[in-house]
Structure formats: structure tokens, C-alpha cells
Design a protein around this motif. Structure first.
Motif, PDB file in Angstrom:
ATOM      1  N   LEU A 276      13.866  -0.200  -1.096  1.00 20.27           N
ATOM      2  CA  LEU A 276      13.783  -0.729  -2.122  1.00 20.27           C
ATOM      3  C   LEU A 276      12.264  -0.714  -2.806  1.00 20.27           C
ATOM      4  CD1 LEU A 276      15.282  -2.270  -4.031  1.00 20.27           C
ATOM      5  CD2 LEU A 276      15.075  -4.456  -2.439  1.00 20.27           C
ATOM      6  N   GLY A 277      11.479  -0.504  -2.397  1.00 18.33           N
ATOM      7  CA  GLY A 277       9.620  -1.128  -2.637  1.00 18.33           C
ATOM      8  C   GLY A 277       9.243   0.305  -2.898  1.00 18.33           C
ATOM      9  N   VAL A 278       9.617   1.510  -2.970  1.00 19.21           N
ATOM     10  CA  VAL A 278       9.355   2.831  -3.158  1.00 19.21           C
ATOM     11  C   VAL A 278      10.089   2.570  -4.501  1.00 19.21           C
ATOM     12  CG1 VAL A 278       9.580   5.748  -3.396  1.00 19.21           C
ATOM     13  CG2 VAL A 278       9.112   3.642  -1.040  1.00 19.21           C
ATOM     14  N   PHE A 279      11.155   2.644  -4.974  1.00 16.39           N
ATOM     15  CA  PHE A 279      11.996   2.521  -5.499  1.00 16.39           C
ATOM     16  C   PHE A 279      11.509   1.786  -7.146  1.00 16.39           C
ATOM     17  CE2 PHE A 279      15.510   0.897  -8.296  1.00 16.39           C
ATOM     18  CZ  PHE A 279      15.884   2.176  -9.401  1.00 16.39           C
ATOM     19  N   LEU A 280      11.325   0.355  -6.680  1.00 20.85           N
ATOM     20  CA  LEU A 280      10.813  -0.317  -7.410  1.00 20.85           C
ATOM     21  C   LEU A 280       9.309  -0.090  -7.742  1.00 20.85           C
ATOM     22  CD1 LEU A 280      11.128  -3.049  -8.261  1.00 20.85           C
ATOM     23  CD2 LEU A 280       8.923  -4.022  -6.525  1.00 20.85           C
ATOM     24  N   MET A 281       8.421   0.044  -7.399  1.00 15.78           N
ATOM     25  CA  MET A 281       7.340   0.961  -7.552  1.00 15.78           C
ATOM     26  C   MET A 281       6.957   1.986  -8.618  1.00 15.78           C
ATOM     27  SD  MET A 281       5.548  -1.581  -6.624  1.00 15.78           S
ATOM     28  CE  MET A 281       3.982  -1.154  -7.447  1.00 15.78           C
ATOM     29  N   ARG A 282       8.287   2.867  -8.108  1.00 14.94           N
ATOM     30  CA  ARG A 282       8.037   4.322  -8.443  1.00 14.94           C
ATOM     31  C   ARG A 282       8.723   3.934 -10.226  1.00 14.94           C
ATOM     32  NH1 ARG A 282      12.910   7.402 -10.583  1.00 14.94           N
ATOM     33  NH2 ARG A 282      12.169  10.158 -11.425  1.00 14.94           N
ATOM     34  N   GLN A 283       9.741   3.091 -10.329  1.00 15.75           N
ATOM     35  CA  GLN A 283      10.561   2.805 -11.297  1.00 15.75           C
ATOM     36  C   GLN A 283       9.807   1.975 -13.069  1.00 15.75           C
ATOM     37  OE1 GLN A 283      12.759   5.058 -11.482  1.00 15.75           O
ATOM     38  NE2 GLN A 283      14.120   3.655 -12.909  1.00 15.75           N
ATOM     39  N   PHE A 284       8.199   1.752 -12.139  1.00 20.16           N
ATOM     40  CA  PHE A 284       7.367   0.430 -12.830  1.00 20.16           C
ATOM     41  C   PHE A 284       6.339   1.625 -13.209  1.00 20.16           C
ATOM     42  CE2 PHE A 284       3.289  -1.464 -13.923  1.00 20.16           C
ATOM     43  CZ  PHE A 284       3.711  -2.193 -14.484  1.00 20.16           C
ATOM     44  N   MET A 285       5.815   2.832 -12.127  1.00 24.51           N
ATOM     45  CA  MET A 285       4.816   3.526 -13.256  1.00 24.51           C
ATOM     46  C   MET A 285       5.028   4.989 -14.046  1.00 24.51           C
ATOM     47  SD  MET A 285       2.727   4.446  -8.620  1.00 24.51           S
ATOM     48  CE  MET A 285       2.376   2.903  -8.447  1.00 24.51           C
ATOM     49  N   MET A 286       6.710   4.609 -13.695  1.00 28.46           N
ATOM     50  CA  MET A 286       7.207   5.879 -14.669  1.00 28.46           C
ATOM     51  C   MET A 286       7.329   5.607 -16.092  1.00 28.46           C
ATOM     52  SD  MET A 286       9.038   8.688 -13.595  1.00 28.46           S
ATOM     53  CE  MET A 286      10.161   8.424 -14.796  1.00 28.46           C
ATOM     54  N   GLY A 287       6.765   3.922 -16.790  1.00 30.25           N
ATOM     55  CA  GLY A 287       6.943   3.146 -17.597  1.00 30.25           C
ATOM     56  C   GLY A 287       4.932   3.692 -17.929  1.00 30.25           C
ATOM     57  N   ILE A 288       4.470   3.413 -16.863  1.00 33.20           N
ATOM     58  CA  ILE A 288       2.588   3.777 -17.638  1.00 33.20           C
ATOM     59  C   ILE A 288       1.921   4.741 -18.204  1.00 33.20           C
ATOM     60  CG2 ILE A 288       0.230   4.065 -16.320  1.00 33.20           C
ATOM     61  CD1 ILE A 288       1.133   2.336 -14.024  1.00 33.20           C
ATOM     62  N   PRO A 289       1.972   5.150 -19.563  1.00 34.32           N
ATOM     63  CA  PRO A 289       1.522   6.344 -20.356  1.00 34.32           C
ATOM     64  C   PRO A 289       0.327   7.282 -19.396  1.00 34.32           C
ATOM     65  CG  PRO A 289       1.009   4.285 -21.090  1.00 34.32           C
ATOM     66  CD  PRO A 289       1.413   3.774 -20.007  1.00 34.32           C
ATOM     67  N   GLU A 290       1.601   8.815 -19.806  1.00 32.61           N
ATOM     68  CA  GLU A 290       0.916   9.955 -19.225  1.00 32.61           C
ATOM     69  C   GLU A 290      -0.317  10.313 -19.719  1.00 32.61           C
ATOM     70  OE1 GLU A 290       1.793  12.029 -16.890  1.00 32.61           O
ATOM     71  OE2 GLU A 290       3.919  11.319 -16.481  1.00 32.61           O
ATOM     72  N   SER A 291      -0.952   9.617 -21.229  1.00 29.30           N
ATOM     73  CA  SER A 291      -2.294   9.651 -21.631  1.00 29.30           C
ATOM     74  C   SER A 291      -3.635   9.314 -20.510  1.00 29.30           C
ATOM     75  CB  SER A 291      -2.664   9.462 -22.647  1.00 29.30           C
ATOM     76  OG  SER A 291      -1.788   7.786 -23.052  1.00 29.30           O
TER      77      SER A 291
ATOM     78  N   LEU B  33       0.566  -0.987  -0.130  1.00 32.95           N
ATOM     79  CA  LEU B  33       0.203  -0.121  -0.161  1.00 32.95           C
ATOM     80  C   LEU B  33       1.066   1.616   0.162  1.00 32.95           C
ATOM     81  CD1 LEU B  33      -2.992   1.490   0.492  1.00 32.95           C
ATOM     82  CD2 LEU B  33      -2.507   0.989   2.399  1.00 32.95           C
ATOM     83  N   PHE B  34       1.973   1.315   0.641  1.00 31.20           N
ATOM     84  CA  PHE B  34       2.365   2.408   1.334  1.00 31.20           C
ATOM     85  C   PHE B  34       2.919   2.828   0.140  1.00 31.20           C
ATOM     86  CE2 PHE B  34       1.117   1.834   5.410  1.00 31.20           C
ATOM     87  CZ  PHE B  34       0.077   2.798   5.743  1.00 31.20           C
ATOM     88  N   CYS B  35       4.683   1.819  -0.274  1.00 38.35           N
ATOM     89  CA  CYS B  35       4.690   2.005  -1.787  1.00 38.35           C
ATOM     90  C   CYS B  35       4.817   2.199  -2.124  1.00 38.35           C
ATOM     91  CB  CYS B  35       5.947   1.229  -1.363  1.00 38.35           C
ATOM     92  SG  CYS B  35       6.863   0.986   0.333  1.00 38.35           S
ATOM     93  N   SER B  36       3.318   1.729  -2.967  1.00 42.76           N
ATOM     94  CA  SER B  36       2.509   1.830  -4.058  1.00 42.76           C
ATOM     95  C   SER B  36       2.292   3.918  -3.824  1.00 42.76           C
ATOM     96  CB  SER B  36       1.495   1.424  -4.315  1.00 42.76           C
ATOM     97  OG  SER B  36       1.931  -0.511  -4.229  1.00 42.76           O
ATOM     98  N   MET B  37       1.892   4.041  -2.922  1.00 42.20           N
ATOM     99  CA  MET B  37       1.157   5.513  -3.200  1.00 42.20           C
ATOM    100  C   MET B  37       2.990   6.554  -3.257  1.00 42.20           C
ATOM    101  SD  MET B  37      -1.381   4.692   0.226  1.00 42.20           S
ATOM    102  CE  MET B  37      -1.812   6.653   0.237  1.00 42.20           C
ATOM    103  N   VAL B  38       3.626   6.702  -2.338  1.00 41.22           N
ATOM    104  CA  VAL B  38       4.413   7.232  -2.671  1.00 41.22           C
ATOM    105  C   VAL B  38       5.403   6.791  -3.639  1.00 41.22           C
ATOM    106  CG1 VAL B  38       6.920   7.425  -1.839  1.00 41.22           C
ATOM    107  CG2 VAL B  38       5.477   7.010  -0.179  1.00 41.22           C
ATOM    108  N   GLY B  39       5.439   5.577  -4.946  1.00 40.61           N
ATOM    109  CA  GLY B  39       5.624   5.823  -5.977  1.00 40.61           C
ATOM    110  C   GLY B  39       5.364   6.231  -6.819  1.00 40.61           C
ATOM    111  N   TYR B  40       3.450   6.387  -6.654  1.00 38.32           N
ATOM    112  CA  TYR B  40       2.991   6.963  -7.361  1.00 38.32           C
ATOM    113  C   TYR B  40       2.983   8.704  -7.689  1.00 38.32           C
ATOM    114  CZ  TYR B  40      -1.595   9.251  -9.553  1.00 38.32           C
ATOM    115  OH  TYR B  40      -2.003   9.717  -9.642  1.00 38.32           O
ATOM    116  N   ALA B  41       2.991   9.059  -6.317  1.00 34.11           N
ATOM    117  CA  ALA B  41       3.436  10.252  -6.187  1.00 34.11           C
ATOM    118  C   ALA B  41       4.892  11.000  -6.493  1.00 34.11           C
ATOM    119  CB  ALA B  41       3.661  10.514  -4.615  1.00 34.11           C
ATOM    120  N   LEU B  42       5.629  10.173  -6.405  1.00 35.47           N
ATOM    121  CA  LEU B  42       6.794  10.163  -7.243  1.00 35.47           C
ATOM    122  C   LEU B  42       6.965  10.382  -8.697  1.00 35.47           C
ATOM    123  CD1 LEU B  42       9.278   8.350  -4.478  1.00 35.47           C
ATOM    124  CD2 LEU B  42       8.928  10.976  -4.908  1.00 35.47           C
TER     125      LEU B  42
END
Length: 297
Positions: free
Chosen positions: A173-188, A109-118
Motif C-alpha cells: 500500500l505504501g509503494v502504491f501510495l507514493m507511486r501514485q503521488f510521484m506520477m503527478g510530479i512534472p517530468e520537466s 524510505l523504502f516505499c518512497s524509493m520503490v515508488g520513485y523507481a516505478l
């Protein structure tokens, strides 16, 4: 006298067909070396686990006998029976399961939320915050061990479940993992949801999270593995048998003051790693996809 400038092209040395050089090793021989190396590496990996499993069915005398025997001469289940009857391993198993499951859920939950924000939100200090998270990845856990215990002690949480769970609810590590994956989600996709009137929370739960199956599985496996095998912190934070986890119980009850009960130790080790192996087998496809998608080496 022959004019070399007008000589037929077929007489030129470079125009002559070159005979292919014979291969030093045929293709099947090269593959044989590769397979042999893989077999040796696999054997070196599996043999310790095979020795652990077979040794758990041996008596203490057979384990100390020389020469060493691989297959149990007098197979026995006494080591496993002692764990379930005398030492009540079910209590330690439930403690480890509770701590690991809550820790995994918190990280997901929390790593996904922080990763999404970043990854998908703009705010002041975003780069500095991400840099600080990356710096914490390089700090050894031993450095923060004593300050963390002092803080938990000041809060009166020693020998409680929150003391075993709260310090590990979020991992860099969890924050970095989720952030890196979410960076690949299209902005559209994100922009379309915002144009339709969806808030950040709804965008996160309805658009982003359904796409994060592989990294969530990877994070879950890594977090469960770390929490399940954690030994030093539960040894210090849990000060009674009611709060012991499996690794702590395995260390305290299989090692006496004068001798080590190797059969009991090996049987306990089998019981500890069995859930981890089962979890990895069930989620290995998602684990591989998550590692490949986020670029972790």
C-alpha cells in the motif's frame, strides 16, 4: 373565427408565465435533517470511546452493576496505577514505540524509493513489477502468516526486535501510495535535474522528496497505526515479557483464567489509543491532503 396561426403569442399556453411550484420543504428544514444525521453519526462514533474513558475510572463492581451507570459513582485511579506500578506499562510502551517508529521510518524510505523507481524511471519489467505489487494487496495477511513465522524461526530471530520489525519495513500500500503521488510530479523537474548533472539519488532526495510531504504524512500515519495496533504477529513472535508490545500486554494481563478485569482493560485501552489520537490530530491536515492527492477512496 380566430386563426391560431396569427393569434398573439401571449395567448399561446406555453407563452403564459408559469407559477412556481411551492417547495414541499424549506431550505432550513433540509439542512436540519442533514445536521441531525451528522449529530447521530457523530454520537454513535463517540459514545463507545466515552464509555471506555468513563469506565476506566470505575471499580470492577460498578462495571458489573445493573442497571448500567454512565458516570462513575466512586471514581478511582487504581486501574491506571496498577498499569504503571504492578504491570510496568512503560516497558511495553517503549517496545511498541520502538517497533512503530522503526517500521514507519523504513516504510517512508523504502516505499518512497520503490515508488520513485516505478513512477519516474524506465527499466525492463517495470509493468510486471507494479502488477505484482498490486496483486499482493489482494493477498490476506493470514495466508503468509505461517510461512513468515517459519522463515523468521529458521533465521533465529524469534523473540527479538528484528522479528517484530523486518517483515513490515515495506508495504504494498505504501509503494502504491507514493507511486501514485510521484506520477503527478512534472517530468520537466526531473529532466532539468538530470540535465544539470544530478544523479538519480540526488534527484530523489533534493527534488522529489521535498514535494512529497502530504503522502509521506499519510503513509506515516497509516503505518504507525497498523504497527501500534498489531496484535497477532507480536503475540507469536515475542515470547517473553521483555519483548511484549502494548496490545499483547493488554490482552494477557487484563484477562485472567476465570474472569476479566474490565476496569484494567478499559484503562489499558485508553493508554493504547491516546498516542494514535494525538498523532492524527497533529497530522490530520497532511493526511487529508495526501489522500486527496493520491486518489485513494
Amino acid at each position: 373565427m380566430i386563426d391560431t396561426r396569427t393569434a398573439p403569442l401571449r395567448d399561446h399556453p406555453k407563452a403564459r408565465p408559469s407559477t412556481p411550484r411551492p417547495k414541499l420543504y424549506p431550505e432550513w428544514a433540509k439542512r436540519g435533517w442533514v445536521y441531525a444525521a451528522l449529530v447521530l453519526a457523530g454520537a454513535a462514533t463517540v459514545l463507545p470511546f466515552a464509555w471506555m474513558l468513563l469506565g476506566s475510572f470505575k471499580t470492577q463492581g460498578e462495571l458489573l452493576r445493573r442497571p448500567v451507570t454512565w458516570w462513575p459513582q466512586d471514581a478511582t485511579l487504581d486501574n491506571y496505577v496498577r498499569w504503571f506500578t504492578e504491570l510496568h506499562i512503560d516497558r511495553f510502551f517503549m517496545n511498541s514505540l520502538l517497533v512503530a517508529v522503526v517500521t514507519v521510518l523504513g516504510n517512508l524510505l523504502f516505499c518512497s524509493m520503490v515508488g520513485y523507481a516505478l513512477a519516474k524511471m524506465d527499466f525492463a519489467g517495470k509493468r510486471i513489477l507494479f502488477l505484482g505489487i498490486m496483486v499482493t494487496l489482494m493477498v490476506p495477511g493470514v495466508v503468509t502468516f505461517v510461512p513468515l513465522f517459519v522463515m523468521v524461526s529458521k533465521l533465529g530471530l524469534v523473540n527479538t526486535y528484528p522479528a517484530l520489525i523486518l517483515p513490515f519495513l515495506v508495504s504494498p500500500l505504501g509503494v502504491f501510495l507514493m507511486r501514485q503521488f510521484m506520477m503527478g510530479i512534472p517530468e520537466s523537474l526531473i529532466e532539468a535535474a538530470r540535465i544539470d548533472g544530478a544523479g538519480e539519488l540526488r534527484t530523489f532526495t533534493r527534488i522529489v522528496m521535498p514535494l512529497c510531504g502530504p503522502p509521506l504524512a499519510t503513509l506515516g500515519i497509516l503505518t504507525f497505526l497498523g504497527s501500534w495496533n498489531n496484535f497477532l504477529w507480536p503475540l507469536v513472535a515475542a515470547q517473553s515479557e521483555e519483548k511484549y508490545t502494548l496490545p499483547v500486554a493488554l490482552s494477557l494481563y487484563s484477562t485472567g483464567q476465570n474472569a476479566t478485569d474490565y476496569g484494567l482493560l478499559l484503562a489499558g485501552a485508553v493508554l493504547v489509543i491516546t498516542p494514535i489520537v494525538a498523532l492524527f490530530i497533529a497530522l490530520q491536515r497532511f493526511f487529508i491532503q495526501g489522500v486527496a492527492a493520491t486518489g485513494i477512496k
